[in-house]
Each structure stands twice: as C-alpha cells, then as structure tokens.
Motif scaffolding. Structure first.
Motif, PDB file in Angstrom:
ATOM      1  N   PHE A  79      -4.229  -0.896  -2.542  1.00 50.82           N
ATOM      2  CA  PHE A  79      -2.949  -1.584  -2.666  1.00 50.82           C
ATOM      3  C   PHE A  79      -2.725  -2.014  -4.111  1.00 50.82           C
TER       4      PHE A  79
ATOM      5  N   ARG B 192      -8.347  -2.995  -2.874  1.00 50.03           N
ATOM      6  CA  ARG B 192      -8.500  -2.264  -1.618  1.00 50.03           C
ATOM      7  C   ARG B 192      -8.775  -3.279  -0.529  1.00 50.03           C
TER       8      ARG B 192
ATOM      9  N   THR C 227      -7.747   0.807   2.643  1.00 45.79           N
ATOM     10  CA  THR C 227      -6.449   1.126   2.054  1.00 45.79           C
ATOM     11  C   THR C 227      -6.285   0.473   0.691  1.00 45.79           C
TER      12      THR C 227
ATOM     13  N   SER D 282      -3.926   3.124   7.144  1.00 43.18           N
ATOM     14  CA  SER D 282      -3.205   1.970   6.600  1.00 43.18           C
ATOM     15  C   SER D 282      -2.835   0.980   7.703  1.00 43.18           C
TER      16      SER D 282
ATOM     17  N   TRP E  20       0.833  -1.206   0.000  1.00 46.13           N
ATOM     18  CA  TRP E  20       0.000   0.000   0.000  1.00 46.13           C
ATOM     19  C   TRP E  20       0.870   1.260   0.000  1.00 46.13           C
ATOM     20  N   ARG E  21       2.182   1.106   0.130  1.00 44.40           N
ATOM     21  CA  ARG E  21       3.095   2.258   0.064  1.00 44.40           C
ATOM     22  C   ARG E  21       3.593   2.358  -1.382  1.00 44.40           C
TER      23      ARG E  21
ATOM     24  N   ASP F 152      -4.801  -3.378  10.501  1.00 45.59           N
ATOM     25  CA  ASP F 152      -5.492  -2.160  10.094  1.00 45.59           C
ATOM     26  C   ASP F 152      -6.240  -1.569  11.298  1.00 45.59           C
TER      27      ASP F 152
END
Length: 795
Positions: free
Chosen positions: A264, A258, A262, A387, A164-165, A376
């Motif tokens: 991804f 998702r 979050t 996140s 997710w980053r 989460d």
C-alpha cells in the motif's frame, strides 16, 4: 402443539399476567438509577482487554450505510472503511480504504490498561489506553465517519489514509469470485487505480468508473443490444471515495508499506502541535456523476453540509437508542453470563442485529457475503493472499436465496425500514425484468434470475460463455446455461411476499408494489401457459392446472415438474393479495387472482419410511445441491406451521422426507432451525438454534463463516435470527402464537412486532409467563399461549 394445551388470553381471567406500561419486564423494571435499556445493552457490549493480532480480529462499527472494521495493532488504531454501492467497472465491491491513527507519545504496549469497547446503545467504538481515549462513529444521517481523541496530556497525532489500488492491473484468476460475471469470459477483468493525493485540505481518494463496464459486456453476452438504451446502468459514471480532513492537521508526506500480503501507499496528515483533543472527519462519497469534476463538486457539497461533531453525535445516539427500543430478545436476563449457551444466543442475536443496523439507510441492501465488514481474505483462508477487497460470491451480484435470509428477521424486530434497500433493489429493476421477458419469450411479466447483477441481468458465469448469439445456443433463449440456477426464477415471489408482509405488519403499503407483484405473477402465468401450449397445443394440463415444466426446486432438485417451491410461492402471494382490503384490490383483480389460484397444481407428496410427506416436485431428474425445498411451504411460505392445518404432514417431511444427510445443516443459509420452530419441534429448534447462533469461533462472536459463502456470513446470522424469533412468536393469519417452540427452562424477556401494528412485550421466568404487554390492547385477544406458560396445564 396440541390445541387442547392452548388458551387464548381472552379466557385467562384467573391468571396473574402482569401488563406493565414500561418497556422491558422482570428484573429490568426495578425503579433504580440505571435506565433499563442502558443496563440491558451494556451486558452485551463487546469488550476486549488486549490489542488484536490483525484485521481478522476487528470489531464492526458503523451507521447509515457505512461499515468500519476497527482494531488496535502495535502502536496503531486501524480501521477499514466501506460504504454500500462502491462498485467498480467489473462490479467488484471495493473498500474505500484503510485509516491508521498513531500517537506520540504512544500509550500502547507500555503496560497501560487497555480496552476496546463497542457501545451498542450509542453505536460508538471506544478505544481506551491509559489516559488516551479514541472514539469513532459513523453519522446515521450523513456519510461521515468521525474520530474524537481525548487525552489528559497533550499528544501529537498522525492519520494516514492507505490505498492498495495504486496502479492499473489485471485482476488475478484467484480474484474471480469478486466478479463472477467474468468467469469464462473472453476478456480479462481489469482494476484501475484510484486517484489519491493531498487535496481539498486533506487526503482525497477517488475511483471514477470508465465508460465501459461489465454492464456493456453482459448486454452483448445476453443478446440485449436492441433494448440496451432502455436498461438502467448503475455503474455508468459511478464514483466512490473519501476525503480525510481534520482541523489543525497538515500534509506530512507519504509512506509505503505492506499489510498482510498487500502493498500500500499511505498519505499522512499530522497535527500541527500536540493537543489534548483532536478531531478527524472522513467524508465518504458515492454517487453517479458524468465527470470527475462533478463528483468532486458533490463531495464538496457533502463537506460543506457538515453540521459538526456535537450535532452528529446527538442525532446518531438518538437513532441507536430508538433502534434498540424497537425490539430485543434477552435470553437469561439479569446480567452477563458468557459461560451460558442460551445467554450467548441472546447476545449474538443483538450483536448481529447491530451489524444489520449499520446499513439502515443504504441505497443498496446488506450483502449476504460479508456486508460492509469483510477484511483481508488470508485472515479467513490463509491460502488466499489477496487484497482486502476480496469476497467470495460476487460484489454487485446479489444471490437471491441468500439475500432473503438477511432481511426476513427485520419484520418481527420492527426494522421494516431496513428492508427497504432490499425491496427497492427489485422495485427499480422491474422494467429491466419485463424487457427481458418480452425480448426472450415475447410475452408479458417480469422475470428475475437467481444470480442477479445489480443492473438486473444474469451473472455472466451462470448465463454461460460458451453460448453466443451467432452460433446455435446450448440453451433456450432466456434460460441460464447453469447446472444450478437454470429455471430458478421463483425467488422473486419471496420478495413479493416480503412486500405484502411489510404492509400487513405496519399498515404502510408502498405505492407501486401491487403493480410489481402483478407483473411477477403475470410472468409465471403466461410463461408456463405458453410453454405447455408450445409443446402440447394446450395452455393447461388435462386437469385444468398449470404445468410448471421445466422448472427447479431451489438449486437442488433439477429439471422439475411442478416444483413445490414455485407452487407454494405462488399460493402464498395470491393468498396474501386476496386477503387485502377491498379498497386496495378491486373486483377485477380479486377475481383474476382467485381464478389464477385455482390453476395452481396441488403440492406434490410421496411416501417415505411409511409416511406421507411433501415432495420437492412431482418429478425431477437429479439432485444437485443440499437445500430442502420440500419444506419451503413451511418457511418462507407458511402454508404449514403451528396453528395451521395438516401440521403432521410437514413434521413427517422434516423427519422422513429428506433425500441426503447433507441437506440438514446449520451453517450459512440452512434453514433447519426455522423449519423446526415453525413445526413446534421445541427440542430440535432449541438445539439447532443454539448451534447456529453460538459464537463464531473468531474473536468477534458474530463474524460467522465462511460456511458456504464468506465471512462474516450475514445469511448465517439472518437465518439464526429468524429461527429464534419463530421459537418465540408465530403469526399465522391474525393470531399471535407465543412460545410455540420455546424451551420452558430458558428465561426470556422480549419485544417483537406482529401484524396490524402490534407490539408484544413478554417475560418468561421458570417456565411461567410473568409479564405481558400487547399494544394496542385490543390485539391481546389475538394472542394464543401454550397452557404450560399460563399455569393452566393439567397436572
């Protein structure tokens, strides 16, 4: 307990005490085909018969310094991967990522029998659905996660690494608790994207810290530029990530999705063909390296050193078996009794000890606010739609009052090796602490703050962003601009005592610890002498004692004179030093420490409800929080307790010496059960421990919290473990008091560790001791039992 109702084993010649040569006792000593350890631990294995709704219903697994949250959702087996030390530029503590396993044909949701089991004795997570078995474990000796899949019929498999980053962004204001140093700062913390893609024969993810980090920010904030080059920076060049790899797996594209709130991107590996067996490896690399290429080279070396699944499994199973053989507390032994609260207390003690064992070999200590098992945050607090990296109370910031409670129970459980990461945390920051003292105050000694970043400086939020070094300071140099933690420097004394207790229990004193402890003592002696001389012209008070002002009694009683916590801490450390053998402490140091001990003020007392009680300090100006520092002489500093003088003073302090109702509680770091156990208050200790260690209310029983902190709350579990241990065994001086606060109607079988390399196995049934084994045998003369447990109590 009344001394008249105690008897030493040396005098129990008529008593039938069974001393077995085998571990365990009671029903577990039957000569049958099942190993006692396997039987004992199988009763405690968490087993779920249905899939989970979300990551909030995950099970923990791991080893070495890796934590996995594993759950089955829909057609997928998912797990988060965390490794100790994954700190980004802001000192946020980040997950490495999330893995998703999928099978074709899928057995899930098609009426097949389902089981997810954590096998405590092997350290493995096993998911079974129909004839498909997925086993996950982390290697105890190398940072590798393994997945083994078996099926009676060939299945195709995909493994997706999800991140997710995926782009650079400013951290949100709601995420400030992940990196509290930035709270109020003139800059906005920024998260930089991981580098993720198909490489090295699999999926590679990497975050490599940029040159500028929160370390540089706080150096400037706290006016330490002139000593910056002498300070250790663990964030510089730090890289963390993973390589997902499997023989017979090839790139199969990317997906976007998702999970929770979050978004991804996933990079998928697919098996070339359906097979009955599949294996995956996840190499988890965390290291400081000047360049990306050097970090990649380190990852390759890790991958090349892989000794294979069979070797990994054997050594990991051996380690976990040895871990469980070290120590146990089984309440109401003889089979699973989930409807019994005392049985659940024993089970949860074991489950939480497993969580601690997953970071046995970490370079960084287990963090109180979730360890490696956070998920989460919306599954903890629905309004926090952030996140999976989120946690409250900081990432690379370590709150000392909370961290201590995670590590004290490891002493009596025989897990002193697990204490090393926490003690190393302080050992490697000694030079930084001494430089701070010299820079701010011009004298010697190591000063450690309460809210301490992993590089040894104060958290920026607690230091205060309104004070700058080109304007008049709102606080004295070196003092935090914080209503809660200003002048809170004495927590390090507890870690000094921890170092000495490890030596007392194991006989293995660590080289350099005495110098570390000496530096900490030097700070308090020199600092308060100079402060008093600066104000009055005299280093000591009129009575020849140190004047500990200004100070604090924990975060609760503020602007104190002669804090009880500081006095008790200094006295406990000095007493432990003076008890060391002559070969370890020479004449000069012994005389110095004896002289320093004579300068300590007496513990302050006051009268409340007509009783003399210990006061939190001689004077203070306000009550800020809800701790009970007036009982810190009971725990951790053991100036009062069963078998020690003036017990009634401490008992009256518990009953009458607290100022607000909120100071007594069971959640998070509250120590009430420990206090009551140390004071021999059996009914209260049992009631509080039962509440403390009962099921968390989440699907996994020991994912307590958030309480004051975050979930899973590790200082909640640690303080619960300490309370249960103290109910069973206390070790004042050289004596070993058994069952000092134990309910007679709680059957128990335990193995705990005591000073001087002593191990105690005991079994209590129907209020009578039926088995006792003390190793070495000579230590049996140091055991003290309550008369009721021996059958010698007068009728």
């Amino acid at each position: 307990m009344d001394k008249a109702k105690r008897a030493t084993l040396a005098g129990l010649t008529a008593m039938a005490v069974v001393a077995s040569a085998r571990p365990g006792a009671g029903a577990e000593r039957r000569q049958d085909d099942v190993d006692p350890l396997d039987r004992r631990m199988a009763d405690y294995d968490p087993v779920w018969r249905s899939a989970s709704r979300d990551a909030g219903e995950s099970m923990p697994c791991g080893a070495g310094d890796i934590g996995l949250n594993v759950w089955v959702e829909g057609d997928d087996v998912l797990f988060y991967v965390a490794r100790s030390g994954a700190f980004d530029e802001t000192n946020s503590y980040l997950k490495l990522g999330r893995a998703r396993l999928r099978f074709d044909p899928s057995p899930f949701g098609r009426g097949a029998s389902f089981e997810q089991r954590l096998s405590l004795v092997t350290g493995e997570m096993v998911v079974t659905c129909g004839d498909l078995v997925v086993t996950l474990w982390a290697d105890v000796a190398s940072p590798i996660v393994r997945v083994a899949v078996e099926s009676s019929a060939p299945v195709a498999m995909t493994a997706t690494w999800e991140s997710w980053r995926t782009h650079d962004r400013d951290y949100l204001p709601a995420e400030m608790s992940m990196h509290r140093a930035y709270d109020g700062a003139p800059v906005t913390p920024r998260q930089y994207a991981d580098e993720v893609g198909f490489a090295e024969g699999g999926v590679l993810s990497l975050h490599h810290n940029r040159d500028n980090s929160v370390f540089d920010l706080l150096i400037e904030q706290q006016g330490l530029d002139e000593v910056k080059d002498q300070l250790w920076n663990p964030l510089a060049g730090l890289g963390f990530g993973a390589l997902l790899h499997g023989d017979g797996f090839v790139p199969a594209g990317t997906v976007e999705g998702r999970y929770g709130s979050t978004a991804f991107i996933g990079w998928t590996l697919g098996s070339r063909r359906p097979q009955r067996r599949h294996e995956l490896r996840l190499f988890c690399h965390v290291a400081q390296a000047p360049t990306r290429d050097e970090w990649i080279a380190g990852l390759r070396r890790l991958a090349m050193s892989d000794s294979g699944a069979a070797v990994s499994r054997r050594r990991s199973r051996r380690w976990w078996r040895s871990f469980w053989e070290r120590s146990w507390i089984v309440v109401e032994p003889g089979g699973a009794r989930p409807n019994s609260q005392p049985w659940r207390i024993g089970r949860n003690y074991q489950l939480f000890r497993h969580q601690l064992g997953t970071n046995a070999r970490g370079a960084w200590p287990t963090k109180f606010n979730g360890g490696n098992f956070t998920v989460d945050p919306e599954f903890t607090q629905p309004e926090l739609r952030l996140s999976p990296d989120y946690r409250a109370w900081g990432g690379g910031e370590f709150t000392a009052q909370n961290q201590r409670l995670v590590h004290w129970p490891m002493l009596k459980s025989g897990d002193s090796d697990l204490m090393r990461p926490q003690l190393d945390f302080y050992r490697r920051l000694r030079r930084t602490a001494e430089l701070r003292t010299q820079h701010y105050w011009g004298h010697k000694g190591a000063c450690f703050v309460e809210q301490i970043e992993n590089f040894g400086l104060c958290c920026g939020q607690e230091w205060g962003w309104q004070r700058t070094w080109n304007k008049p300071a709102t606080r004295m140099p070196g003092v935090e601009d914080s209503a809660f933690v200003d002048y809170l420097w004495d927590t390090v004394l507890e870690f000094c005592l921890m170092m000495l207790e490890v030596g007392r229990f194991t006989g293995a004193h660590v080289s350099g610890d005495l110098a570390f402890i000496d530096s900490c003592l030097t700070f308090f002696d020199e600092h308060y002498r100079r402060e008093h001389a600066r104000i009055t012209g005299s280093e000591l008070g009129a009575d020849g004692k140190l004047v500990l002002f200004p100070g604090t009694a924990c975060e609760t009683y503020k602007n104190t004179l002669n804090s009880t916590v500081t006095i008790a801490g200094l006295d406990a450390v000095l007493a432990a030093l003076l008890a060391l053998p002559e070969r370890m402490l020479g004449t000069a140091l012994r005389e110095r420490y004896a002289a320093l001990r004579t300068t300590l003020p007496k513990l302050p007392t006051r009268r409340m409800s007509g009783r003399q009680v210990i006061a939190p300090a001689a004077l203070w100006d306000r009550i800020q929080n809800v701790e009970i520092p007036q009982l810190y002489p009971v725990f951790p500093y053991h100036r009062f307790g069963v078998g020690l003088p003036n017990l009634q003073l401490a008992v009256d302090t518990w009953h009458h010496g607290v100022d607000t109702a909120a100071q007594k509680d069971i959640k998070s770091w509250h120590q009430d059960a420990i206090f009551c156990a140390r004071l021999g208050l059996t009914d209260e200790a049992a009631m509080l421990t039962a509440r403390k260690l009962d099921d968390s209310g989440r699907r996994y029983p020991t994912f307590w919290g958030p309480g004051h902190d975050w979930a899973p709350d590790h200082n909640w579990g640690g303080s619960g473990m300490i309370g249960l241990q103290e109910m069973l065994m206390q070790t004042p001086g050289d004596l070993i008091h058994l069952f000092p606060a134990w309910p007679r109607d709680w059957d128990v079988d335990f193995r705990l560790h005591a000073p001087h390399g002593t191990r105690v196995d005991a079994t209590l049934q129907a209020g009578r001791l039926v088995a006792l084994l003390v190793e070495p045998p000579a230590a049996q003369s140091r055991v003290v039992l309550p008369a009721w447990a021996t059958g010698l109590e007068p009728s």
